[in-house]
Design a protein around this motif. Sequence first.
Motif, PDB file in Angstrom:
ATOM      1  N   HIS A 198     -31.612  62.671 -13.391  1.00  0.00           N
ATOM      2  CA  HIS A 198     -31.400  62.691 -11.948  1.00  0.00           C
ATOM      3  C   HIS A 198     -30.066  62.067 -11.564  1.00  0.00           C
ATOM      4  O   HIS A 198     -29.590  62.232 -10.434  1.00  0.00           O
ATOM      5  CB  HIS A 198     -32.545  61.951 -11.246  1.00  0.00           C
ATOM      6  N   GLY A 199     -29.425  61.357 -12.491  1.00  0.00           N
ATOM      7  CA  GLY A 199     -28.105  60.804 -12.215  1.00  0.00           C
ATOM      8  C   GLY A 199     -28.002  59.300 -12.290  1.00  0.00           C
ATOM      9  O   GLY A 199     -26.943  58.728 -11.991  1.00  0.00           O
ATOM     10  N   LEU A 200     -29.066  58.623 -12.718  1.00  0.00           N
ATOM     11  CA  LEU A 200     -29.043  57.170 -12.803  1.00  0.00           C
ATOM     12  C   LEU A 200     -28.004  56.686 -13.809  1.00  0.00           C
ATOM     13  O   LEU A 200     -27.910  57.220 -14.912  1.00  0.00           O
ATOM     14  CB  LEU A 200     -30.424  56.658 -13.213  1.00  0.00           C
ATOM     15  N   ASP A 201     -27.250  55.658 -13.454  1.00  0.00           N
ATOM     16  CA  ASP A 201     -26.279  55.062 -14.360  1.00  0.00           C
ATOM     17  C   ASP A 201     -27.029  54.284 -15.442  1.00  0.00           C
ATOM     18  O   ASP A 201     -27.984  53.557 -15.145  1.00  0.00           O
ATOM     19  CB  ASP A 201     -25.362  54.120 -13.583  1.00  0.00           C
ATOM     20  N   SER A 202     -26.596  54.410 -16.691  1.00  0.00           N
ATOM     21  CA  SER A 202     -27.289  53.733 -17.783  1.00  0.00           C
ATOM     22  C   SER A 202     -27.233  52.215 -17.656  1.00  0.00           C
ATOM     23  O   SER A 202     -28.044  51.507 -18.247  1.00  0.00           O
ATOM     24  CB  SER A 202     -26.716  54.161 -19.138  1.00  0.00           C
ATOM     25  N   ALA A 203     -26.284  51.692 -16.861  1.00  0.00           N
ATOM     26  CA  ALA A 203     -26.219  50.251 -16.641  1.00  0.00           C
ATOM     27  C   ALA A 203     -27.489  49.756 -15.958  1.00  0.00           C
ATOM     28  O   ALA A 203     -27.915  48.612 -16.177  1.00  0.00           O
ATOM     29  CB  ALA A 203     -24.998  49.908 -15.794  1.00  0.00           C
ATOM     30  N   GLU A 257     -33.599  44.394 -19.963  1.00  0.00           N
ATOM     31  CA  GLU A 257     -33.442  42.940 -19.962  1.00  0.00           C
ATOM     32  C   GLU A 257     -34.621  42.284 -19.228  1.00  0.00           C
ATOM     33  O   GLU A 257     -35.190  41.287 -19.694  1.00  0.00           O
ATOM     34  CB  GLU A 257     -32.127  42.557 -19.297  1.00  0.00           C
ATOM     35  N   LEU A 258     -35.015  42.880 -18.110  1.00  0.00           N
ATOM     36  CA  LEU A 258     -36.147  42.363 -17.356  1.00  0.00           C
ATOM     37  C   LEU A 258     -37.463  42.543 -18.108  1.00  0.00           C
ATOM     38  O   LEU A 258     -38.365  41.699 -18.035  1.00  0.00           O
ATOM     39  CB  LEU A 258     -36.224  43.052 -15.991  1.00  0.00           C
ATOM     40  N   LEU A 259     -37.573  43.629 -18.850  1.00  0.00           N
ATOM     41  CA  LEU A 259     -38.774  43.832 -19.661  1.00  0.00           C
ATOM     42  C   LEU A 259     -38.870  42.763 -20.747  1.00  0.00           C
ATOM     43  O   LEU A 259     -39.968  42.239 -21.022  1.00  0.00           O
ATOM     44  CB  LEU A 259     -38.763  45.227 -20.290  1.00  0.00           C
ATOM     45  N   ALA A 260     -37.728  42.433 -21.351  1.00  0.00           N
ATOM     46  CA  ALA A 260     -37.738  41.376 -22.370  1.00  0.00           C
ATOM     47  C   ALA A 260     -38.147  40.039 -21.749  1.00  0.00           C
ATOM     48  O   ALA A 260     -38.893  39.250 -22.352  1.00  0.00           O
ATOM     49  CB  ALA A 260     -36.359  41.260 -23.017  1.00  0.00           C
ATOM     50  N   TRP A 261     -37.678  39.798 -20.522  1.00  0.00           N
ATOM     51  CA  TRP A 261     -38.016  38.542 -19.840  1.00  0.00           C
ATOM     52  C   TRP A 261     -39.487  38.500 -19.431  1.00  0.00           C
ATOM     53  O   TRP A 261     -40.200  37.537 -19.692  1.00  0.00           O
ATOM     54  CB  TRP A 261     -37.125  38.377 -18.618  1.00  0.00           C
ATOM     55  N   ASN A 262     -39.954  39.567 -18.793  1.00  0.00           N
ATOM     56  CA  ASN A 262     -41.301  39.567 -18.233  1.00  0.00           C
ATOM     57  C   ASN A 262     -42.399  39.821 -19.274  1.00  0.00           C
ATOM     58  O   ASN A 262     -43.500  39.270 -19.152  1.00  0.00           O
ATOM     59  CB  ASN A 262     -41.412  40.620 -17.118  1.00  0.00           C
ATOM     60  N   GLN A 263     -42.108  40.633 -20.265  1.00  0.00           N
ATOM     61  CA  GLN A 263     -43.120  40.932 -21.275  1.00  0.00           C
ATOM     62  C   GLN A 263     -43.078  39.942 -22.438  1.00  0.00           C
ATOM     63  O   GLN A 263     -44.039  39.812 -23.176  1.00  0.00           O
ATOM     64  CB  GLN A 263     -42.936  42.369 -21.811  1.00  0.00           C
ATOM     65  N   GLY A 264     -41.955  39.300 -22.612  1.00  0.00           N
ATOM     66  CA  GLY A 264     -41.813  38.337 -23.699  1.00  0.00           C
ATOM     67  C   GLY A 264     -41.108  38.946 -24.902  1.00  0.00           C
ATOM     68  O   GLY A 264     -41.198  40.148 -25.163  1.00  0.00           O
TER      69      GLY A 264
END
Length: 228
Positions: free
Chosen positions: A158-163, A170-177
């Motif tokens: 759809h056009g989302l920037d990979s950034a 990064e948030l998944l690593a933080w929130n999921q552990g």
Amino acid sequence: MSYTEWKDKTAGFKTVDVRGVVGNFFPGLKKQAMQIPQGSGLTVIQSFEPIPLYEVMDQLGYERQVEKISEKEYRAYFYRAQAKKAEVDIPMRPAALTNFPMIDNDLADIAVNFWDLTWNDDRRHLPYEMRLLLSLTNAVGAGRMRQATRELVKAYIHGLDSAALDDVFELLAWNQGIGCFSSEIGPSTLFAAYKFIKQSEKKGTAREEICQGLKEKFGEKNPDVKVQ
């Protein structure tokens, strides 16, 4: 054109009955729709209103009229007023919706209208790609990597920037552990799709080519992504 102007032509439309078809029949149906000439049409029979078809059929230049014949039969008449090419390749239609009529036709109607409200209604405030990312992270939290992968692919195409995906992981690593990330997310198809994007961009691969690769590697043909 209005329906009254082409109503008499519906008797000559090619008819496709997809009631009871399990899995993603949409690519085959779209291929047929692309081959139908201007001035002709297609009749699709389904046990619920085939709302997921509308967006792409609109892009291909079709007008439509839908009739509810009975509690178990809808007939959608698509008339090709213009022979247009779809401007956007919409990946991964919600094939799982075709499973609901096996349980109950009313449930199928509720499910498909709920899907339409969630993803297509003009009253939604958040951008489409943001809602895809929220769906992705919710899916990871629930252990649904198949769904999460599909949302990632759709968001990038759809056009989302990979950034933005960098931030998500990064948030998944933080929130999921770290442990969960290492043992569950890292080896998943979801993370494989992300790595494919990042590695391809690093090589300088054109975005269009990356999108095509995503569809080939992480689309409906992939058993870890496919919905039946």
